[in-house]
Design a protein around this motif. Structure first.
Motif, PDB file in Angstrom:
ATOM      1  N   LYS A 112     -82.755  32.522 -24.062  1.00  0.00           N
ATOM      2  CA  LYS A 112     -82.052  31.947 -22.913  1.00  0.00           C
ATOM      3  C   LYS A 112     -81.500  30.559 -23.215  1.00  0.00           C
ATOM      4  CE  LYS A 112     -85.486  32.435 -19.961  1.00  0.00           C
ATOM      5  NZ  LYS A 112     -86.443  33.206 -20.790  1.00  0.00           N
ATOM      6  N   LEU A 197     -92.484  30.504  -9.695  1.00  0.00           N
ATOM      7  CA  LEU A 197     -91.135  30.900  -9.325  1.00  0.00           C
ATOM      8  C   LEU A 197     -90.102  30.044 -10.067  1.00  0.00           C
ATOM      9  CD1 LEU A 197     -89.292  32.573  -7.369  1.00  0.00           C
ATOM     10  CD2 LEU A 197     -89.493  30.626  -5.779  1.00  0.00           C
ATOM     11  N   ASN A 198     -89.101  30.701 -10.610  1.00  0.00           N
ATOM     12  CA  ASN A 198     -87.965  30.044 -11.285  1.00  0.00           C
ATOM     13  C   ASN A 198     -88.371  29.279 -12.540  1.00  0.00           C
ATOM     14  OD1 ASN A 198     -86.236  31.017  -9.290  1.00  0.00           O
ATOM     15  ND2 ASN A 198     -86.358  29.158  -8.055  1.00  0.00           N
ATOM     16  N   ASP A 199     -89.488  29.658 -13.130  1.00  0.00           N
ATOM     17  CA  ASP A 199     -89.894  29.049 -14.401  1.00  0.00           C
ATOM     18  C   ASP A 199     -89.119  29.728 -15.521  1.00  0.00           C
ATOM     19  OD1 ASP A 199     -91.098  28.118 -16.689  1.00  0.00           O
ATOM     20  OD2 ASP A 199     -93.150  28.520 -16.047  1.00  0.00           O
ATOM     21  N   HIS A 200     -88.208  28.974 -16.142  1.00  0.00           N
ATOM     22  CA  HIS A 200     -87.346  29.617 -17.143  1.00  0.00           C
ATOM     23  C   HIS A 200     -88.080  29.932 -18.445  1.00  0.00           C
ATOM     24  CE1 HIS A 200     -86.057  25.306 -18.472  1.00  0.00           C
ATOM     25  NE2 HIS A 200     -86.979  25.745 -19.299  1.00  0.00           N
ATOM     26  N   ASP A 202     -90.482  31.983 -18.378  1.00  0.00           N
ATOM     27  CA  ASP A 202     -91.058  33.289 -18.049  1.00  0.00           C
ATOM     28  C   ASP A 202     -92.567  33.195 -17.847  1.00  0.00           C
ATOM     29  OD1 ASP A 202     -88.540  34.729 -18.302  1.00  0.00           O
ATOM     30  OD2 ASP A 202     -88.786  34.488 -20.470  1.00  0.00           O
ATOM     31  N   ASN A 229     -95.173  29.235  -4.235  1.00  0.00           N
ATOM     32  CA  ASN A 229     -96.064  29.913  -5.180  1.00  0.00           C
ATOM     33  C   ASN A 229     -97.450  30.193  -4.604  1.00  0.00           C
ATOM     34  OD1 ASN A 229     -94.391  29.965  -7.732  1.00  0.00           O
ATOM     35  ND2 ASN A 229     -94.323  27.785  -7.256  1.00  0.00           N
ATOM     36  N   ASP A 264     -84.476  21.522  -6.415  1.00  0.00           N
ATOM     37  CA  ASP A 264     -83.486  20.901  -7.289  1.00  0.00           C
ATOM     38  C   ASP A 264     -82.278  20.467  -6.462  1.00  0.00           C
ATOM     39  OD1 ASP A 264     -81.934  23.169  -6.805  1.00  0.00           O
ATOM     40  OD2 ASP A 264     -82.214  24.017  -8.809  1.00  0.00           O
ATOM     41  N   ARG A 268     -82.884  24.694  -4.573  1.00  0.00           N
ATOM     42  CA  ARG A 268     -83.680  25.823  -5.046  1.00  0.00           C
ATOM     43  C   ARG A 268     -85.053  25.315  -5.493  1.00  0.00           C
ATOM     44  NH1 ARG A 268     -79.596  27.997  -9.563  1.00  0.00           N
ATOM     45  NH2 ARG A 268     -79.954  25.802 -10.088  1.00  0.00           N
ATOM     46  N   ILE A 270     -88.131  24.561  -7.732  1.00  0.00           N
ATOM     47  CA  ILE A 270     -88.301  24.396  -9.174  1.00  0.00           C
ATOM     48  C   ILE A 270     -89.794  24.340  -9.494  1.00  0.00           C
ATOM     49  CG2 ILE A 270     -86.069  23.377  -9.733  1.00  0.00           C
ATOM     50  CD1 ILE A 270     -87.231  20.642  -9.373  1.00  0.00           C
ATOM     51  N   PRO A 271     -90.167  24.686 -10.734  1.00  0.00           N
ATOM     52  CA  PRO A 271     -91.585  24.873 -11.076  1.00  0.00           C
ATOM     53  C   PRO A 271     -92.346  23.576 -11.348  1.00  0.00           C
ATOM     54  CG  PRO A 271     -90.242  25.410 -12.966  1.00  0.00           C
ATOM     55  CD  PRO A 271     -89.283  25.120 -11.836  1.00  0.00           C
ATOM     56  N   GLY A 323     -86.952  21.294 -17.315  1.00  0.00           N
ATOM     57  CA  GLY A 323     -87.707  22.531 -17.336  1.00  0.00           C
ATOM     58  C   GLY A 323     -89.201  22.398 -17.551  1.00  0.00           C
TER      59      GLY A 323
END
Length: 335
Positions: A112, A197-200, A202, A229, A264, A268, A270-271, A323
């Motif tokens: 990604k 949630l939304n942790d890029h 994975d 969460n 963010d 949205r 963010i983790p 991130g």
């Protein structure tokens, strides 16, 4: 048999930290992220704490970074090449004595975020530290594991069994467990489900659940009514409560308040996670995200787990836009 990796609370001879080096990856939060990383470095370099190896991702920046930390004798600026600062994921995992370290293939978090230089970070750190690297022919990031120093490993199925890492594992826990036994001395793997949630990444476990002592795992409890969460946190606590570690101890679960809902710039979730704390010599550095009450309660809980260490809360809002947080940008060399 491969020896288990030391727990993070074991004494360190040094800790690596990544310095934000490429404005094009950070946009507006770039300078604020640098300020937050500076705060982390200065906390780590406090009296009696860490030798900090501050890795700069573009050699031409090294002189300016040295000037920024000229007042700290125990901060070594290491010129290197990387795409971004997440050394927990791109660097090697050191065994006791830091003469050897485990290294893994890196594919940009499931392809990604593929950035030039990241795939060479483990080798660069190995060369500079003088450690011999033991290479493993599978994809893994350091933030996807947490370990107790006695052979118990925490991870998530969402990340480690994701087909964007190692499709040949085919969601097979036994195959992955065998790979971890050979690579990092895992005697038992505790499998959790999904991450934040939304942790890029994975679902990296270092945002979700962390060992704070043998047989004791910290995980969040929801903070506020709109914590996105809440169900994930409760599922993690339930799963852990019926698990045992490699020594046969029943896992004791320590619930720590989450930061709650953090958004963010596009509104949205963010983790954000207090679990991304960094255990240092004499201190635990805890990321905070603007809610002082949640941060204070998290720090109080961590003080119970680490009564002999100073608990240091520091802001990490800008680093989070990239991130991750303090644990993600660091990697320890144990004594």
């Amino acid at each position: 048999m491969t020896a288990p990796l030391p727990a993070e609370w074991a004494p360190h001879r040094a800790v690596w930290v990544g310095w934000p080096s490429h404005a094009e990856y950070w946009f507006e939060p770039f300078e604020q992220a640098r300020d937050e990383v500076e705060g982390l470095v200065r906390a780590l370099a406090g009296p009696g704490r860490e030798q900090v190896r501050l890795m700069v991702g573009a050699p031409e920046l090294a002189e300016g970074v040295r000037a920024r930390f000229a007042d700290l004798a125990n901060v070594e600026v290491v010129p290197g090449v990387f795409g971004d600062v997440w050394l927990r994921d791109t660097g090697p995992l050191f065994w006791a004595g830091s003469k050897t370290a485990a290294a893994f293939r890196f594919n940009g978090w499931g392809e990604k975020y593929v950035m030039p230089g990241d795939e060479t970070v483990a080798e660069q750190i190995g060369v500079h530290s003088g450690a011999t690297l033991s290479w493993n022919d599978f994809v893994m990031e350091g933030g996807s594991l947490d370990h107790d120093g006695e052979g118990t490993v925490l991870t998530t199925r969402q990340c480690l069994l994701n087909p964007n890492r190692n499709p040949s594992w085919n969601q097979d826990e036994a195959v992955a467990t065998a790979a971890l036994a050979a690579a990092v001395g895992a005697k038992k793997v505790l499998w959790l489900g999904d991450g934040l949630l939304n942790d890029h990444t994975d679902g990296h476990v270092d945002n979700l659940a962390r060992f704070v002592a043998p047989g004791v795992v910290a995980c969040p409890i929801a903070w506020g009514r709109n914590d996105p969460n809440a169900e994930v946190y409760d599922a993690v606590a339930r799963d852990l409560s019926v698990m045992t570690d490699a020594a046969g101890r029943k896992i004791h679960v320590l619930r720590i308040p989450s930061p709650g809902l953090v958004l963010d710039e596009d509104e949205r979730p963010i983790p954000a996670s207090h679990m991304n704390f960094l255990i240092a010599n004499g201190a635990v550095i805890v990321p905070t995200y603007g809610d002082d009450r949640a941060a204070d309660m998290a720090c109080q809980a961590l003080k119970e787990a680490f009564p002999d260490r100073e608990i240091i809360p520091l802001p990490s809002n800008a680093i989070l836009t990239g991130g991750g947080s303090f644990h993600c940008i660091s990697q320890q060399e144990p004594e």
